[in-house]
Design a protein around this motif. Structure first.
Motif, short mmCIF file in Angstrom:
data_model
loop_
_atom_site.label_atom_id
_atom_site.label_comp_id
_atom_site.label_asym_id
_atom_site.label_seq_id
_atom_site.Cartn_x
_atom_site.Cartn_y
_atom_site.Cartn_z
N VAL A 1 43.85 69.83 93.68
CA VAL A 1 44.14 68.52 93.10
C VAL A 1 42.86 68.01 92.46
O VAL A 1 41.86 67.79 93.15
N PHE A 2 42.89 67.83 91.14
CA PHE A 2 41.73 67.38 90.39
C PHE A 2 41.87 65.89 90.07
O PHE A 2 42.95 65.43 89.69
N ALA A 3 40.77 65.13 90.18
CA ALA A 3 40.80 63.73 89.78
C ALA A 3 39.39 63.19 89.66
O ALA A 3 38.47 63.65 90.34
N MET A 4 39.26 62.19 88.80
CA MET A 4 38.03 61.39 88.71
C MET A 4 38.45 59.95 89.01
O MET A 4 38.80 59.18 88.11
N PRO A 5 38.44 59.53 90.29
CA PRO A 5 39.04 58.25 90.69
C PRO A 5 38.08 57.07 90.74
O PRO A 5 38.33 56.09 91.45
N GLU A 6 36.99 57.13 89.98
CA GLU A 6 35.92 56.13 90.15
C GLU A 6 36.32 54.70 89.82
O GLU A 6 35.79 53.75 90.41
#
Length: 341
Positions: free
Chosen positions: A139-144
């Motif tokens: 699971v890829f994400a950039m949740p910043e």
């Protein structure tokens, strides 16, 4: 057969020389292998040793347990900020981004075998390498933006370079991609079933990168394909109000869900993140990382970061109290000042 073992488990990393390969294992599974400063320093030191070692031809990075790497240890950074130890927090970001640059410039194949959570700082230690092999569990994400921060670890460089406006969509919403979708999007480079990942690791030691082709599986359908045109239409807008207006004009479940997601995030963080992504689109990676460091040093002192990390990762009530709470009340001068030299 392992000819040398370098145990650094006390700092969450195990490094081993296996034949002509250097094998790295993130070993902080209870924290989903989130990177702390000791791990960052150990990784960087090991890469310095191996980049000039003629007996090491390839480096393979993995994560122990159910995740590859869930990101940087921002809970610790928040605690340092609240204690007034800004120097420690600044050191974390400076050394993390220096590691990202070292991976990008590493002169040998650098492969990441990725399963489970691959988020934030986990992308920083993988996406800049030569190969990202992912499984169906990844699971890829950039949740910043959900924690009052901004996409970093070089994301201001690599997200805008994805096709169309996909990177802006991912960077602003924090949307999650499955492993197969990450390959479709360009963040992953090969798709391998999880039950074959360990076998692939051993084959890479024997045969090098050529082994990837023998283990790669056909990609499942791209789940974002039906909404790519809507992503391009809405997230190519010049400003955040324009993005929201375009989404509001779309009569679709996807647009309504995307609007709802954006409205849960810090309005200020959405504004400075869009500015950062647009700036990074015009920079090389080293310049983007330098700009991200300046921005991080400023953002960590703002209330949004401490509050976002509290709500999402410390108390986990998922009820952040953003300041301001409305996009209309975000001061454009404050956003501009964050990006001054």
């Amino acid at each position: 057969m392992a000819s040398e073992g370098i145990a650094a488990e006390a700092v969450g990393l195990e490094a081993r020389r296996v034949g002509r390969a250097g094998r790295l294992m993130l070993r902080r599974p209870q924290a989903l292998n989130a990177l702390d400063l000791a791990m960052i320093r150990a990784l960087h030191a090991q890469l310095r040793l191996w980049q000039d070692d003629p007996e090491i031809e390839i480096v393979i990075l993995e994560g122990e347990g159910r995740a590859f790497c869930a990101g940087g240890d921002v809970r610790r950074v928040r605690a340092e900020v609240l204690a007034g130890d800004f120097e420690a927090a600044e050191t974390f970001f400076a050394e993390e981004y220096a590691l990202n640059a070292a991976i990008a410039h590493f002169p040998k194949p650098y492969l990441s075998l990725m399963h489970g959570a691959c988020m934030g700082g986990g992308l920083g230690i993988s996406v800049h390498g030569s190969d990202r092999i992912v499984t169906e569990t990844a699971v890829f994400a950039m949740p910043e933006t959900a924690i009052g921060f901004a996409p970093d670890v070089g994301a201001s460089y690599f997200l805008p370079r994805l096709a169309g406006a996909l990177g802006f969509y991912l960077g602003l919403t924090g949307a999650r991609l499955t492993g197969a979708d990450a390959v479709h999007a360009g963040l992953g480079t090969a798709f391998v079933p999880s039950e074959r990942l360990a076998e692939l690791g051993d084959a890479l030691v024997r045969d090098g990168r050529a082994a990837i082709a023998h283990f790669s599986a056909p990609l499942p359908a791209y789940s974002l394909a039906p909404v790519l045109s809507a992503i391009d239409q809405s997230f190519s807008a010049e400003s955040l109000p324009d993005i929201l207006a375009r989404l509001e004009a779309m009569d679709s479940d996807w647009a309504r869900a995307t609007l709802a997601e954006l409205r849960r995030h810090s309005p200020s963080a959405l504004c400075w993140s869009l500015t950062s992504l647009k700036a990074g689109a015009r920079m090389d990676l080293d310049s983007a990382l330098a700009a991200e460091l300046r921005l991080a040093q400023r953002l960590m002192r703002l209330p949004e970061f401490a509050e976002g990390v509290r709500a999402m990762l410390v108390d986990k009530d998922r009820k952040p109290r953003w300041q301001p709470a409305r996009l209309e009340d975000v001061d454009p001068r404050m956003i501009r000042d964050l990006f001054r030299p």
